[in-house]
Design an enzyme around this catalytic site. Structure first.
Site, mmCIF file in Angstrom:
data_model
loop_
_atom_site.group_PDB
_atom_site.id
_atom_site.type_symbol
_atom_site.label_atom_id
_atom_site.label_comp_id
_atom_site.label_asym_id
_atom_site.label_seq_id
_atom_site.Cartn_x
_atom_site.Cartn_y
_atom_site.Cartn_z
ATOM 1 N N PHE A 143 -7.748 21.606 -12.170
ATOM 2 C CA PHE A 143 -7.728 21.591 -10.724
ATOM 3 C C PHE A 143 -6.309 22.654 -10.218
ATOM 4 O O PHE A 143 -5.270 22.440 -11.110
ATOM 5 C CB PHE A 143 -7.091 20.072 -10.270
ATOM 6 C CG PHE A 143 -6.917 20.228 -8.693
ATOM 7 C CD1 PHE A 143 -8.054 19.909 -8.077
ATOM 8 C CD2 PHE A 143 -5.546 20.311 -8.043
ATOM 9 C CE1 PHE A 143 -7.893 19.661 -6.649
ATOM 10 C CE2 PHE A 143 -5.526 20.341 -6.626
ATOM 11 C CZ PHE A 143 -6.970 19.879 -5.933
ATOM 12 N N ASP A 228 -0.543 26.749 -14.935
ATOM 13 C CA ASP A 228 -0.318 25.973 -13.778
ATOM 14 C C ASP A 228 0.368 24.915 -14.210
ATOM 15 O O ASP A 228 -0.080 23.849 -14.706
ATOM 16 C CB ASP A 228 -1.552 25.653 -13.226
ATOM 17 C CG ASP A 228 -1.685 24.717 -11.676
ATOM 18 O OD1 ASP A 228 -0.518 24.160 -11.865
ATOM 19 O OD2 ASP A 228 -2.695 24.689 -11.133
ATOM 20 N N LYS A 257 5.263 20.783 -6.242
ATOM 21 C CA LYS A 257 5.535 19.308 -6.652
ATOM 22 C C LYS A 257 6.770 18.914 -6.663
ATOM 23 O O LYS A 257 7.781 18.936 -5.893
ATOM 24 C CB LYS A 257 4.417 18.689 -7.487
ATOM 25 C CG LYS A 257 2.898 18.688 -6.976
ATOM 26 C CD LYS A 257 2.091 17.786 -7.922
ATOM 27 C CE LYS A 257 0.777 17.809 -7.730
ATOM 28 N NZ LYS A 257 0.239 17.072 -6.335
#
Length: 408
Positions: A143, A228, A257
Site C-alpha cells: 500500500f 515506503d 504518519k
C-alpha cells in the site's frame, strides 16, 4: 469528560447527511484524547491501540507537541515555497543528520511523499539513462497511498480499479518472493518500491535476506530502491527507520504518519545524486514544509529519537505479543501474532477467517480501539510510549470483546 461545546449540534447521523460516503466510521464520535485514552461525546473512555493508524506516536495532546504548536502558532503559519522558513530547514537538517539521506522534500501526507518519490525515480531514469527505463516494480498487497499513481503502484487492485485508464509501466510480484522479482527486473526497471514490513497488507515482515537481495538486484540493474516507511518509520519498529535493522540503504525513503505525531506532514528523503533531478519547477506543494507542521515534527523527532523511547518500543512489542498470544491460546482465535515494535498484527485462525471487523467493532463496545489490516488481521499501532498499565487494561478489554465474538 466530554466538553459540551458544539457536541450537541452534530451526531453520527449528521456525518451521513453531509459527508461523501467513502468512509463508514464508528458510531461513536471521539471528542477528547489524552495519552493513550480517548473519550467520546457521551464521556465513555477508550484505550487507543489504533493510534490514528500509526500516526499518534506520542499519544494524544502530548505536552511536547502542544508546546511546539503553541509557540509556532504565534510566530508564523504559512508562507508557500516562494520563501523558506526556519522550522522546515531545521527539521530537514535533523533528518539528514539522522538518516542515510542528503536531501529532503516536504509534503502533507504519505501518498504525496510517495508521489514525489515515484516522479523523482522516473525523472532520474530519463535523465541518467533513457526513456525506455521506466518500469516500476512493487509488491502484491503493498500500500502506497490513494493518488492515482500511488494507488496503482500499490498492490491491491480493488483500490485502483473503476477510475479509468491507469498509469502504465507498473508491475507487481509477491512480497518475499525474490525469484519472482529476479525474473521480472531488468535494465528497463527504473525503481523497485517496497515497505520494509507490509502494513495494510496484513503486517507481513520480510524474510531474513529478502531486503538485502532486493537491494542487490536493484544495484545489478541500476534501478533505484524506494522504501515506503510511511507506516514503519519514525520509531514505530524500534529504530528511527526500519531500514536500519536490515543493514540496507535505500536511494529514496518516504515518511509521514508518526513524522508529525498527528499534525499532517510527509517527507521524501533521498541521496544527493538522485535528488538533484528535481530541479526548480519540476515538482511542488503549496503547504509542503509548512512552519506549523515542521515545528511540531521537529519536537516529535527530538523526543522519539532517543535510546529511552526506542528501547521502550521494543518492550511494548514484548508486552503486546505475549498478552495477545495468551488471549489467542485461551480462545483459539489467532493463528499468528507478528510484527515489529508498535506495529503488531494478530492473524485470525481459520475458524474466524474474514471476521477481523467483528472483533474490531466488539472492541469498541468494550472500550478499546484497534484496527484491521484486511479481513483476517487485527492491527495494533499504539503510541510508542503507551504505559504498561494501559496495554494491560486495553488487552483485558479486548479479551472481553474476543469472548463476546466467540460466544456468538
Amino acid at each position: 469528560m466530554a466538553d459540551n461545546q458544539n457536541t450537541q449540534t452534530v451526531t453520527r447521523e449528521t456525518f451521513n447527511d453531509v459527508m461523501v460516503p467513502n468512509y463508514n466510521p464508528a458510531q461513536m464520535i471521539p471528542v477528547k484524547g489524552e495519552g493513550s485514552r480517548v473519550w467520546d461525546q457521551q464521556g465513555k473512555e477508550y484505550i487507543d491501540f489504533a493510534g490514528g493508524i500509526a500516526v499518534n506516536c506520542l499519544g494524544h495532546c502530548h505536552p511536547v507537541m502542544v508546546s511546539a504548536l503553541k509557540q509556532q502558532s504565534e510566530k508564523l503559519w504559512h508562507l508557500s515555497n516562494v520563501f523558506t522558513n526556519e522550522p522546515a530547514i531545521r527539521l530537514a537538517k535533523r533528518l539528514v543528520e539522522t538518516t542515510f539521506a542528503d536531501r529532503v522534500y516536504f509534503a502533507n501526507s504519505g501518498a504525496e511523499a510517495n508521489e514525489a518519490a515515484l516522479k523523482l525515480a522516473r525523472r532520474w531514469a530519463l535523465e541518467e539513462h533513457n526513456e525506455d527505463k521506466q518500469q516500476i516494480i512493487a509488491f502484491s498487497k503493498g500500500f502506497h497511498g490513494r493518488t492515482f499513481f500511488t494507488v496503482t503502484v500499490g498492490g491491491q487492485p480493488a483500490y485502483s480499479e473503476g477510475f479509468g485508464p491507469k498509469p502504465g509501466g507498473i508491475e507487481h510480484v509477491p512480497y518475499n518472493d525474490i525469484d519472482a522479482l529476479r525474473e521480472l527486473i531488468s535494465d528497463k526497471t527504473c525503481a523497485v518500491m517496497m515497505e520494509p514490513l507490509q502494513g495494510e497488507g496484513g503486517v507481513v515482515p520480510p524474510d531474513a535476506d529478502f531486503v538485502k537481495q532486493v537491494r542487490e538486484l536493484c544495484d545489478q540493474h541500476q534501478a533505484l530502491l524506494i522504501f515506503d516507511e510511511v507506516q514503519t518509520g519514525f520509531g514505530r519498529t524500534g529504530t528511527l527507520y526500519a531500514y536500519e535493522q536490515f543493514d540496507v540503504m535505500p536511494d529514496i525513503l518516504t515518511t509521514a504518519k508518526s513524522l508529525g505525531g498527528g499534525f499532517p506532514i510527509g517527507a521524501m528523503l533521498a541521496t544527493e545524486a538522485v535528488a538533484a533531478h528535481l530541479k526548480p519547477g519540476t515538482h511542488g506543494s503549496t503547504y509542503g514544509g509548512n512552519p506549523l507542521a515542521c515545528a511540531v515534527s521537529e519536537a516529535v523527532l527530538n523526543f522519539v529519537n532517543t535510546k529511552e523511547v526506542l528501547d521502550g518500543v521494543k518492550s511494548r512489542e514484548q508486552w503486546l505479543k505475549e498478552q495477545l498470544n495468551a488471549i489467542g491460546e485461551r480462545y483459539g482465535v489467532f493463528k499468528e501474532v507478528r510484527g515489529k515494535g508498535c506495529l503488531i498484527g494478530a492473524e485470525l485462525s481459520d475458524s474466524y477467517a474474514g471476521r477481523a471487523k467483528d472483533f474490531m467493532l466488539a472492541g469498541q463496545e468494550h472500550g478499546v480501539m484497534v484496527l484491521i489490516a484486511g479481513a483476517n488481521v487485527l492491527r495494533f499501532t499504539p503510541s510508542l510510549i503507551i504505559p504498561e498499565d494501559d496495554v494491560k487494561e486495553g488487552l483485558q478489554r479486548l479479551e472481553k470483546a474476543v469472548a463476546q465474538v466467540v460466544a456468538q
